[in-house]
Design an enzyme around this catalytic site. Structure first.
Site, mmCIF file in Angstrom:
data_model
loop_
_atom_site.group_PDB
_atom_site.id
_atom_site.type_symbol
_atom_site.label_atom_id
_atom_site.label_comp_id
_atom_site.label_asym_id
_atom_site.label_seq_id
_atom_site.Cartn_x
_atom_site.Cartn_y
_atom_site.Cartn_z
ATOM 1 C CB CYS A 396 70.620 -5.082 -69.148
ATOM 2 S SG CYS A 396 72.071 -5.118 -70.161
HETATM 3 N N1 LIG Z 1 71.837 -8.048 -71.044
HETATM 4 C C1 LIG Z 1 72.791 -7.726 -70.188
HETATM 5 O O1 LIG Z 1 73.905 -7.426 -70.566
HETATM 6 N N2 LIG Z 1 72.512 -7.826 -68.880
HETATM 7 C C2 LIG Z 1 73.392 -7.426 -67.850
HETATM 8 C C3 LIG Z 1 73.627 -8.518 -66.867
HETATM 9 C C4 LIG Z 1 74.512 -8.102 -65.758
HETATM 10 C C5 LIG Z 1 74.590 -9.138 -64.670
HETATM 11 N N3 LIG Z 1 75.340 -8.631 -63.555
HETATM 12 C C6 LIG Z 1 75.201 -10.415 -65.153
HETATM 13 O O2 LIG Z 1 76.427 -10.555 -65.050
HETATM 14 O O3 LIG Z 1 74.485 -11.305 -65.610
#
Ligand SMILES: NC(=O)NCCC[C@H](N)C(=O)O
Length: 406
Positions: A396
């Site tokens: 991520c």
């Molecule tokens: N690819 C992913 O799973 N990214 C993590 C995103 C976490 C962020 N706090 C969100 O809720 O968008």
């Protein structure tokens, strides 16, 4: 300058955009963190140190690391980009004409690094050194935001994603992340590393309301050999997938898309929180979600942009056929059912592959890392006690812009 191209999930990683979280984290509080999609407030200095370890682990693997803050500051030195970002991020519709104008005048005089810091990290009414005649200042508390912080820029994977010879600049599902997209639009349009480099912008570069056609890069896995695996999750919709698919087929960059249905839960908000690619024939999966009965479709198309959708049966078979490998090796989250649920929540399945069979993952996921090790996957461990509270792991936190195919 090497070519902007991402040929797979597992080939040698060469260049990546990441974001060291700074100012935005100082604006996270227990009362606003959930709306900003974080589960807790973070120790800011320690989060930065953890991120530095992540960046250095990448560099030690020969990966060139580009920092989003630097890219944005450098973009702001292009007058047209500065003007566009100030107008689009500090819009009259967002703040009302009077305050928007006063804020833009204040920001216009700031040096690039400082302006980038405010655009990424936010600005509260108490921090605004301007007395505006707008009613807005009168009706807001000092801790309300003139410019909301964007702490989720930490997860550079989601806002834009490279697929073979081009990029999707993603319309984001959640209001807390929607302003991120303009930063990436500006970088890809004006930054000297991208402007004029001849790559394709598949989707999302126009400033318009994309309505329900949202895509987030955590759902997009470039599995190689011209195939793409996409999760339809809490964030990526079938409408978004069809839009992206049409553009990919029109550009003749992709021969098929495998689209999988996912439950709409925060614990599996994107496909990569439950499934990542580690070696050509090996995936990490969280079996509670990535089950045999998930609905799956195969999308094909041609240069007219027409998309043909057919049910594809078992997703594993669809991947084996697309990659011409088999049988796939699925490594499931480690430990008993308590441990595996806890480790998936802490991104045990969200690893970043730097070359075939070598991945970066959080060290805290001991049961899953042990299983990876036994399967011959090398885990380069990084600390994530702070970073993980944003609910994202190494995949991520990275946006590959250059990676070999398989
Ligand atoms: N690819 C992913 O799973 N990214 C993590 C995103 C976490 C962020 N706090 C969100 O809720 O968008």
């Amino acid at each position: 300058m090497n070519k902007l191209y991402v040929g797979s999930e597992v080939g040698q990683l060469r260049r990546v955009i990441i974001h060291r979280p700074e100012r935005a984290l100082t604006h996270l509080t227990p009362s606003n963190c959930h709306e900003l999609l974080f589960d807790d407030v973070l120790a800011v200095k320690r989060a930065g140190e953890e991120h530095d370890i992540f960046a250095n682990t990448l560099r030690e693997q020969g990966v060139e690391v580009l920092l989003l803050h630097d890219l944005l500051s450098e973009t702001l030195s292009v007058p047209e980009a500065r003007e566009w970002l100030l107008t689009s991020q500090i819009s009259d519709f967002r703040l009302g004409g009077v305050l928007a104008n006063d804020v833009r005048c204040f920001l216009a005089d700031l040096p690039n690094q400082e302006l980038a810091s405010i655009l990424l990290g936010g600005l509260s009414y108490g921090e605004l050194p301007v007395q505006s005649s707008s009613m807005m200042q009168g009706v807001h508390e000092r801790t309300d935001f003139v410019i909301e912080p964007l702490p989720n820029h930490l997860f550079t994977r989601d806002t834009s994603c490279w697929i073979y010879g081009g990029v999707s600049i993603n319309p984001m599902a959640k209001p807390a992340r929607q302003r991120e997209t303009n930063h990436l639009r500006a970088i890809y349009r004006w930054h000297p590393s991208f402007a004029g480099q001849g790559f394709i912008k598949y989707f999302g570069d126009e400033e318009r309301n994309y309505e329900n056609s949202t895509i987030e890069g955590g759902d997009v896995l470039v599995i190689g050999r011209g195939a793409v695996l996409i999760g339809m999750s809490e964030r990526t919709t079938p409408q978004g997938v069809e839009q992206l698919a049409s553009s990919l087929f029109k550009r003749d960059e992709v021969n098929q898309i495998i689209a999988m249905q996912l439950p709409k839960h925060r614990s599996c908000m994107h496909l990569d929180t439950v499934m990542t690619h580690m070696r050509e024939d090996t995936f990490s999966v969280y079996p509670e979600v990535v089950r045999k009965d998930v609905q799956c479709w195969r999308l094909t198309g041609d240069e007219s942009g027409q998309v043909d959708v057919k049910e594809a049966g078992y997703f594993v078979t669809a991947i084996e056929e697309a990659l011409d490998v088999g049988p796939l090796n699925l490594i499931t989250t480690g430990g008993d059912s308590f441990e595996s649920e806890r480790e998936q929540w802490n991104d045990a399945n969200n690893v970043l592959t730097v070359k075939p069979g070598v991945v970066i993952g959080y060290e805290r996921n001991v049961y899953t890392n042990e299983k990876y090790d036994k399967a011959g996957i090398t885990v380069l461990p990084i600390p994530g006690n702070e970073l993980g509270r944003g609910r994202g792991g190494a995949r991520c936190m990275s946006c590959p812009i250059e990676r070999d195919g398989i």
